[in-house]
Write a protein that holds these residues in place. Structure first.
Motif, PDB file in Angstrom:
ATOM      1  N   ALA A  15      -4.972   7.921  -0.506  1.00 27.87           N
ATOM      2  CA  ALA A  15      -5.877   8.396  -1.560  1.00 27.87           C
ATOM      3  C   ALA A  15      -6.047   7.366  -2.677  1.00 27.87           C
ATOM      4  N   ALA A  16      -5.041   6.511  -2.876  1.00 31.82           N
ATOM      5  CA  ALA A  16      -5.136   5.470  -3.899  1.00 31.82           C
ATOM      6  C   ALA A  16      -5.757   4.190  -3.340  1.00 31.82           C
ATOM      7  N   VAL A  17      -5.410   3.853  -2.104  1.00 29.01           N
ATOM      8  CA  VAL A  17      -5.803   2.563  -1.533  1.00 29.01           C
ATOM      9  C   VAL A  17      -7.226   2.574  -0.973  1.00 29.01           C
ATOM     10  N   GLU A  18      -7.626   3.645  -0.308  1.00 30.77           N
ATOM     11  CA  GLU A  18      -8.947   3.685   0.316  1.00 30.77           C
ATOM     12  C   GLU A  18     -10.085   3.447  -0.683  1.00 30.77           C
ATOM     13  N   PRO A  19     -10.102   4.159  -1.828  1.00 26.04           N
ATOM     14  CA  PRO A  19     -11.176   3.888  -2.792  1.00 26.04           C
ATOM     15  C   PRO A  19     -11.087   2.481  -3.392  1.00 26.04           C
ATOM     16  N   PHE A  20      -9.877   1.967  -3.560  1.00 34.09           N
ATOM     17  CA  PHE A  20      -9.686   0.614  -4.074  1.00 34.09           C
ATOM     18  C   PHE A  20     -10.323  -0.397  -3.110  1.00 34.09           C
ATOM     19  N   PHE A  21     -10.029  -0.285  -1.816  1.00 34.06           N
ATOM     20  CA  PHE A  21     -10.615  -1.184  -0.825  1.00 34.06           C
ATOM     21  C   PHE A  21     -12.137  -1.084  -0.849  1.00 34.06           C
ATOM     22  N   ARG A  22     -12.649   0.125  -0.937  1.00 37.38           N
ATOM     23  CA  ARG A  22     -14.106   0.335  -0.950  1.00 37.38           C
ATOM     24  C   ARG A  22     -14.722  -0.318  -2.177  1.00 37.38           C
ATOM     25  N   ASP A  23     -14.135  -0.079  -3.346  1.00 33.37           N
ATOM     26  CA  ASP A  23     -14.664  -0.621  -4.602  1.00 33.37           C
ATOM     27  C   ASP A  23     -14.633  -2.152  -4.638  1.00 33.37           C
ATOM     28  N   LYS A  24     -13.602  -2.748  -4.030  1.00 35.39           N
ATOM     29  CA  LYS A  24     -13.438  -4.205  -4.052  1.00 35.39           C
ATOM     30  C   LYS A  24     -14.096  -4.893  -2.862  1.00 35.39           C
ATOM     31  N   GLY A  25     -14.680  -4.113  -1.939  1.00 32.95           N
ATOM     32  CA  GLY A  25     -15.321  -4.697  -0.769  1.00 32.95           C
ATOM     33  C   GLY A  25     -14.344  -5.271   0.235  1.00 32.95           C
ATOM     34  N   ILE A  26     -13.137  -4.708   0.293  1.00 30.90           N
ATOM     35  CA  ILE A  26     -12.117  -5.161   1.238  1.00 30.90           C
ATOM     36  C   ILE A  26     -12.378  -4.459   2.570  1.00 30.90           C
ATOM     37  N   GLY A  27     -12.798  -5.228   3.581  1.00 30.31           N
ATOM     38  CA  GLY A  27     -13.172  -4.601   4.836  1.00 30.31           C
ATOM     39  C   GLY A  27     -12.435  -5.106   6.060  1.00 30.31           C
ATOM     40  N   ARG A  28     -11.661  -6.180   5.926  1.00 32.21           N
ATOM     41  CA  ARG A  28     -11.007  -6.763   7.095  1.00 32.21           C
ATOM     42  C   ARG A  28      -9.521  -6.445   7.180  1.00 32.21           C
ATOM     43  N   LEU A  29      -8.942  -6.044   6.062  1.00 31.01           N
ATOM     44  CA  LEU A  29      -7.516  -5.698   6.057  1.00 31.01           C
ATOM     45  C   LEU A  29      -7.351  -4.261   6.509  1.00 31.01           C
ATOM     46  N   GLY A  30      -6.363  -4.023   7.333  1.00 29.41           N
ATOM     47  CA  GLY A  30      -6.050  -2.650   7.697  1.00 29.41           C
ATOM     48  C   GLY A  30      -5.433  -1.941   6.504  1.00 29.41           C
ATOM     49  N   LEU A  31      -5.492  -0.620   6.509  1.00 31.75           N
ATOM     50  CA  LEU A  31      -4.898   0.163   5.437  1.00 31.75           C
ATOM     51  C   LEU A  31      -3.464   0.505   5.854  1.00 31.75           C
ATOM     52  N   TRP A  32      -2.504  -0.236   5.299  1.00 31.88           N
ATOM     53  CA  TRP A  32      -1.088  -0.081   5.621  1.00 31.88           C
ATOM     54  C   TRP A  32      -0.347   0.393   4.379  1.00 31.88           C
ATOM     55  N   LEU A  33       0.543   1.362   4.560  1.00 27.94           N
ATOM     56  CA  LEU A  33       1.185   2.014   3.426  1.00 27.94           C
ATOM     57  C   LEU A  33       2.711   1.948   3.500  1.00 27.94           C
ATOM     58  N   ASP A  34       3.302   1.673   2.362  1.00 22.57           N
ATOM     59  CA  ASP A  34       4.765   1.624   2.212  1.00 22.57           C
ATOM     60  C   ASP A  34       5.131   2.365   0.919  1.00 22.57           C
ATOM     61  N   PRO A  35       4.734   3.665   0.813  1.00 21.69           N
ATOM     62  CA  PRO A  35       4.890   4.367  -0.457  1.00 21.69           C
ATOM     63  C   PRO A  35       6.340   4.594  -0.893  1.00 21.69           C
ATOM     64  N   LYS A  36       7.279   4.547   0.034  1.00 21.63           N
ATOM     65  CA  LYS A  36       8.689   4.732  -0.333  1.00 21.63           C
ATOM     66  C   LYS A  36       9.416   3.403  -0.503  1.00 21.63           C
ATOM     67  N   GLY A  37       8.692   2.289  -0.317  1.00 20.28           N
ATOM     68  CA  GLY A  37       9.274   0.968  -0.549  1.00 20.28           C
ATOM     69  C   GLY A  37      10.245   0.489   0.517  1.00 20.28           C
ATOM     70  N   ALA A  38      10.210   1.075   1.720  1.00 21.72           N
ATOM     71  CA  ALA A  38      11.142   0.677   2.786  1.00 21.72           C
ATOM     72  C   ALA A  38      10.968  -0.796   3.151  1.00 21.72           C
ATOM     73  N   ALA A  39       9.731  -1.243   3.282  1.00 27.73           N
ATOM     74  CA  ALA A  39       9.471  -2.644   3.639  1.00 27.73           C
ATOM     75  C   ALA A  39       9.953  -3.565   2.524  1.00 27.73           C
ATOM     76  N   GLN A  40       9.674  -3.188   1.295  1.00 27.88           N
ATOM     77  CA  GLN A  40      10.101  -4.021   0.164  1.00 27.88           C
ATOM     78  C   GLN A  40      11.615  -4.167   0.131  1.00 27.88           C
ATOM     79  N   ARG A  41      12.330  -3.066   0.338  1.00 32.14           N
ATOM     80  CA  ARG A  41      13.801  -3.125   0.336  1.00 32.14           C
ATOM     81  C   ARG A  41      14.300  -4.001   1.485  1.00 32.14           C
ATOM     82  N   ALA A  42      13.745  -3.789   2.689  1.00 31.79           N
ATOM     83  CA  ALA A  42      14.189  -4.549   3.866  1.00 31.79           C
ATOM     84  C   ALA A  42      13.955  -6.046   3.680  1.00 31.79           C
TER      85      ALA A  42
END
Length: 159
Positions: free
Chosen positions: A79-106
Motif C-alpha cells: 500500500a505504501a510502495v505501489e503508489p510511490f512506484f506509480r508516482d515516480k514512474g518506476i516500472g522495471r523494478l519488481g515490488l519486493w517487501l521486507d516490512p519486518k526488516g529480516a533482509a536488513q538484519r541478515a
C-alpha cells in the motif's frame, strides 16, 4: 554519491522477503543470477533520489541476467510502495517487501539506503551505504565486473 566498497567474496546469508501478492521468496530462488540487493524505504530521502537510477539500471542489466531486488522496509508494504512506484514512474523494478526488516538484519544493514552486489555464485562481493548513480556507465561496468560473466549456453552440437 557513494562508491562501492569491496569486501568479499563472502557467502550470502539466506533470508526471506515477499512480493506484491504476499508470496514468500528467498535469495536462493535467484541462484545463478547477479543481484543488486537494495534496502530502501519511501520515507528515506536518499532512497527516493536513487530509485529512478536503479530502475534504469534494471532496464540495462536485465538482459544480462542481473536482477535489482529493491527491498522496501516500509511497514505499509504494498500500500505504501505501489503508489510511490506509480508516482515516480518506476516500472522495471519488481515490488519486493521486507516490512519486518529480516533482509536488513541478515545483511547487517546499518542505514538506508544500502545496496549489496551479489555475484552469480551467491556471494556478496561489495556494498554501498548511501545513494548512488546506478545507471552511469562506470557504475554499470563495476557491477558487471563484480557479478561476473553469465554462464555460456551449453553447446548442443557436441554429442
Amino acid at each position: 554519491m557513494g562508491k562501492l566498497v569491496e569486501d568479499g567474496p563472502k557467502p550470502l546469508p539466506e533470508f526471506g522477503f515477499t512480493d506484491a501478492a504476499g508470496a514468500e521468496h528467498g535469495v536462493a530462488a535467484f541462484a545463478g543470477q547477479g543481484l543488486l540487493i537494495n534496502c530502501w524505504a519511501t520515507w528515506c530521502g536518499p532512497c527516493v533520489e536513487e530509485m529512478p537510477a536503479l530502475d534504469r539500471a534494471q532496464a540495462v542489466l536485465a538482459g544480462e541476467g542481473i536482477r535489482v531486488l529493491a527491498l522496501s522496509s516500509d511497514r505499509g508494504g504494498k500500500a505504501a510502495v505501489e503508489p510511490f512506484f506509480r508516482d515516480k514512474g518506476i516500472g522495471r523494478l519488481g515490488l519486493w517487501l521486507d516490512p519486518k526488516g529480516a533482509a536488513q538484519r541478515a545483511l547487517g544493514v546499518r542505514g538506508l539506503p544500502t545496496t549489496v552486489v551479489v555475484d552469480r555464485q551467491g556471494r556478496e562481493r561489495a556494498r554501498l551505504e548511501g545513494a548512488a548513480a546506478w545507471d552511469q556507465p562506470a557504475m554499470l561496468a563495476e557491477i558487471r565486473r563484480l557479478v561476473g560473466p553469465a554462464a555460456a549456453p551449453a553447446d548442443q552440437s557436441k554429442t
